[in-house]
Write an enzyme that holds these catalytic residues in place. Structure first.
Site, PDB file in Angstrom:
ATOM      1  N   HIS A 251      88.170  77.086  20.748  1.00 44.59           N
ATOM      2  CA  HIS A 251      86.776  76.629  20.704  1.00 44.59           C
ATOM      3  C   HIS A 251      86.659  75.188  20.191  1.00 44.59           C
ATOM      4  O   HIS A 251      87.413  74.732  19.347  1.00 44.59           O
ATOM      5  CB  HIS A 251      85.910  77.568  19.865  1.00 44.59           C
ATOM      6  CG  HIS A 251      86.368  77.755  18.447  1.00 44.59           C
ATOM      7  ND1 HIS A 251      85.940  78.782  17.657  1.00 44.59           N
ATOM      8  CD2 HIS A 251      87.220  77.043  17.671  1.00 44.59           C
ATOM      9  CE1 HIS A 251      86.482  78.699  16.462  1.00 44.59           C
ATOM     10  NE2 HIS A 251      87.264  77.644  16.442  1.00 44.59           N
ATOM     11  N   ASN A 252      85.693  74.484  20.789  1.00 48.57           N
ATOM     12  CA  ASN A 252      85.322  73.103  20.414  1.00 48.57           C
ATOM     13  C   ASN A 252      86.369  72.061  20.772  1.00 48.57           C
ATOM     14  O   ASN A 252      86.220  70.885  20.408  1.00 48.57           O
ATOM     15  CB  ASN A 252      85.028  72.979  18.912  1.00 48.57           C
ATOM     16  CG  ASN A 252      83.897  73.870  18.463  1.00 48.57           C
ATOM     17  OD1 ASN A 252      83.074  74.298  19.265  1.00 48.57           O
ATOM     18  ND2 ASN A 252      83.846  74.171  17.175  1.00 48.57           N
TER      19      ASN A 252
END
Length: 342
Positions: A251-252
């Site tokens: 994620h991210n």
């Protein structure tokens, strides 16, 4: 060999046409009129095949190859050979790839929607799409023109897929905005919940993952990859980036344009990776790092600190590649037995 049961074949093409399309030069004595009908390795090529010689370690095969034409560089062409029709290219690999796509272009899918596909009434599907059996398309999803959704893939609510994209069999796409000309391999999961685990008084808890996955144009993602949606921000894959099979993007993570990731590599959460980065197989990149543009990371390396633009690193933990080589030599010298060569 190329089996025509599985691959569409075009041609034959004259050597002159192949030279023009691949931007290669004809070597002295080469005949523009000779007809070629396919591509093959140096060892098995016949008189109507085109092959490539791009590695000096294969000079023995080049010397005896029966290929009708061989693409190589000016330097490598000096090796002994019997081929009368050489194509001289600055980058033989690239020229050979262009020739290969002339003989074997990607198949044009036949448009149509299987009767077993489940497409929500609020979803929109562009003209010329092929949607195979068992496909599920969720509410308010948008599928662009000319897309191909392979058997049993699942497109979640609100997902947008740009035109001329291909989603492989059994792939799952959710919480994602995908550009044009994207190819996603079979079994890949995009937009799944990231690994946002925190330790609280009562034990482990998974935090909310409310970001998206944004994928640019002309991205290739191999089979059985996972790209997690962002926690608060988005996970981003820049246009032109190519991911091999079995890759994990957490994620991210933000990956720039025209990057290459070899198989089994993984990027931990919130890492930022620049443009034109090449990542070798089984590389691990730690979370919250910044990897500059034009970086090269050797296979099986573990990256645990930021890497500056243009750096070449390797090892575990990764260090500048020359330092890594010196470390390996020093270690070998330390463990070498006296009076032996091993």
């Amino acid at each position: 060999m190329t089996d025509d049961r599985f691959f569409t074949r075009c041609g034959p093409f004259s050597l002159g046409v192949l030279a023009a399309c691949s931007k290669a030069d004809l070597a002295e004595g080469a005949s523009t009129a000779v007809l070629l009908r396919g591509i093959a390795p140096l060892e098995t090529a016949e008189a109507d095949d085109v092959s490539v010689f791009c590695d000096a370690r294969r000079a023995d095969a080049f010397a005896v190859s029966r290929a009708g034409a061989i693409i190589t560089s000016a330097k490598l062409a000096a090796h002994r050979h019997d081929c009368a029709n050489l194509l001289i290219a600055r980058d033989p690999r690239f020229a050979f790839a262009a020739v290969g796509l002339m003989f074997h272009p990607r198949c044009t899918d036949t448009a149509g929607i299987s009767g077993t596909a489940d497409i929500h009434a609020t979803a929109s599907v562009g003209e010329g799409c092929r949607i195979d059996s068992g496909v599920v398309v969720g509410a308010h999803a948008h599928i662009g023109e000319g897309c191909h959704l392979g058997a049993n893939c699942v497109i979640g609510d609100g997902v947008e897929i740009g035109p001329q994209s291909v989603i492989g069999c059994n792939a799952t796409v959710s919480h994602a905005l995908i550009g044009a000309g994207v190819r996603i391999g079979a079994g890949t999961v995009i937009g799944g919940e990231g690994f946002g685990v925190v330790l609280g008084p009562a034990g482990l808890m998974c935090s909310a993952q409310v970001g998206r996955v944004i994928i640019g144009d002309n991205v290739r993602i191999g089979g059985n990859c996972t790209i997690d949606r962002g926690a608060l921000d988005d996970t981003v894959i820049g246009s032109g980036t190519m991911l091999d099979n079995l890759i994990q993007i957490a994620h991210n993570v933000r990956i720039g344009r025209n990057c290459i990731f070899a198989g089994q590599s993984g990027v931990a959460g919130s890492a930022i990776i620049g443009d034109n980065v090449m990542v070798g197989g089984a590389v691990s990149i730690s979370d919250h790092l910044t990897i500059g543009s034009n970086v090269r990371i050797a296979g099986k390396s573990g990256v645990a600190q930021d890497v500056a633009d243009g750096a070449v690193v390797g090892g575990y933990p990764a260090v500048p590649v020359r330092q890594w080589h010196r470390q390996n030599l020093a270690l070998a010298a330390m463990i070498k037995k006296p009076g032996t060569d091993a």
